[in-house]
Enzyme design. Sequence first.
Site, short mmCIF file in Angstrom:
data_model
loop_
_atom_site.label_atom_id
_atom_site.label_comp_id
_atom_site.label_asym_id
_atom_site.label_seq_id
_atom_site.Cartn_x
_atom_site.Cartn_y
_atom_site.Cartn_z
N GLY A 1 -2.04 -1.29 -8.63
CA GLY A 1 -0.72 -1.41 -8.22
C GLY A 1 0.46 -2.01 -8.98
N PRO B 1 -6.10 0.28 -12.01
CG PRO B 1 -5.75 0.25 -14.38
CD PRO B 1 -6.76 -0.40 -13.54
CE1 TYR C 1 5.00 7.37 -1.41
CE2 TYR C 1 5.24 8.56 -3.20
CZ TYR C 1 4.56 8.01 -2.38
OH TYR C 1 3.28 8.32 -2.29
CB CYS D 1 13.80 26.56 2.63
SG CYS D 1 14.15 28.23 1.82
C1 PLP Z 1 -3.87 3.75 -5.09
C2 PLP Z 1 -4.82 3.06 -5.46
C3 PLP Z 1 -4.98 2.31 -6.63
C4 PLP Z 1 -3.92 2.70 -7.68
O1 PLP Z 1 -2.62 2.19 -7.47
P1 PLP Z 1 -1.69 2.36 -8.73
O2 PLP Z 1 -0.30 1.87 -7.86
O3 PLP Z 1 -1.51 3.83 -8.94
O4 PLP Z 1 -2.13 1.58 -9.55
C5 PLP Z 1 -5.95 1.62 -6.86
N1 PLP Z 1 -7.02 1.13 -5.94
C6 PLP Z 1 -6.70 1.79 -4.60
C7 PLP Z 1 -7.97 1.38 -3.56
C8 PLP Z 1 -6.00 2.69 -4.22
O5 PLP Z 1 -5.81 3.23 -3.03
#
Ligand code: PLP
Length: 426
Positions: free
Chosen positions: A249, A287, A329, A355
């Site tokens: 994240g 990550p 998004y 389209c």
């Molecule tokens: C999507 C996801 C990630 C990676 O998220 P990023 O924002 O790309 O770092 C890591 N763990 C889980 C469980 C996810 O669903």
Amino acid sequence: MAKVKISPRPFSYPEGGASLHCGGVSLESLARRYGTPLYVYSADRIVERLRMFQRALAGRDHLVCYAVKANSALAILKLLAQEGAGFDIVSGGELERVLAAAPDAAGRVVFSGVGKTAAEIDLALKAGIMEFHAESEAELNLLAARARKLRVRARFALRVNPDVFAETHPYISTGLREHKFGIDIRSAVEIYRRAAGNRWLEAHGVSVHIGSQIRSALPFGAAIERVSKLVRQLQRAGIVIHTIDAGGGLGIDYHAGPFDAAARAAEYAAAIENALGGFAGRLLIEPGRFVVAQAGALLARVLYVKRNGRKTFVIVDAAMNDLIRPALYQAWHEIAPVRPRPGKTRMVDVVGPVCESGDFFARDRALGPVEPGDLVALLDAGAYGMAQSSNYNTRLRPAEVLVEGKRARLIRRRETMADLLAPEML
Ligand SMILES: *Cc1c(COP(=O)(O)O)cnc(C)c1O
């Protein structure tokens, strides 16, 4: 003290050069060789980002499990595996990719997701993955049943929901009780306790993932503080936890401007570290975006420039089926002309041929002059670009190229109409 400006992107106009390059390779030459639309990734930048995390966590037992869903190209998975990465998967298909790219990495895989099927669980049990991240007690029961059938013990971590709010787009925020993800952290101890009575299950870890594109380190620290508290409660209940998985994240800055990725990774690692309390086990992180987003660009060619009323539209040969982030998004991607022309910038919409009015890459964007035939690069497209692509409008998905130093190689050929029609019958 002068701040060191570190470009977060591998794409630049070399000194004295008039056209955009990826490392030592000219994007014009790649477009000539492989056509457009084309995804271009820098292997060096991907490895550099992985190492930032590995270095930031060097003080403790850790494993960086790259989130495969961000970009699942086999060549990228192989590259990361060679650098010691583990993998976070969310489907049996992603496990098949890891096994195809790096069979030796099976023991470094964690399996997330709210809807694992029995077939996916069996595949992962047979592969001997490190741990399952169970997101409900029903899933844990199915896991135990499949493990019993295969006569193996299943290592699991509950994915708990820490009820931490992370400021990001609502579609990619996952850490609140109202989201579909994880198990309420308040009921976790009870579930671990019940699972302890099952000989086919081994409580191995605790995991969280609070969302995506989070640019502050604070919510990660807050989530891990709650997880550490849970781990201590479990310990008092006689349940030993070997891993804490802090999820993925960590966000990047899509808008232009210097951004010190190493400092951000270090700050993130420190926030987690400080929240771990006395935890002596292994720390996992997952990550995705931070590793691959800025390493990649989507290269497109301008087809037409047209005016409708007061608006100017730049129509390119890439579309929402190739990169859906702006449509899905409202994401912002920097658009760089590959060979900038002299002249005034103007406000334009950059759109694709699909389209749908939602098929745009930028609205009311100040862009230097471009003409039909020019190349443009949509930057920061290495994550959730190709991975979310589709064949909508019966468009062939782009080819992908990996740049290694001064060399580039094709890592996925462009789809053909034969590929698309193969599964259909009349
Ligand atoms: C999507 C996801 C990630 C990676 O998220 P990023 O924002 O790309 O770092 C890591 N763990 C889980 C469980 C996810 O669903």
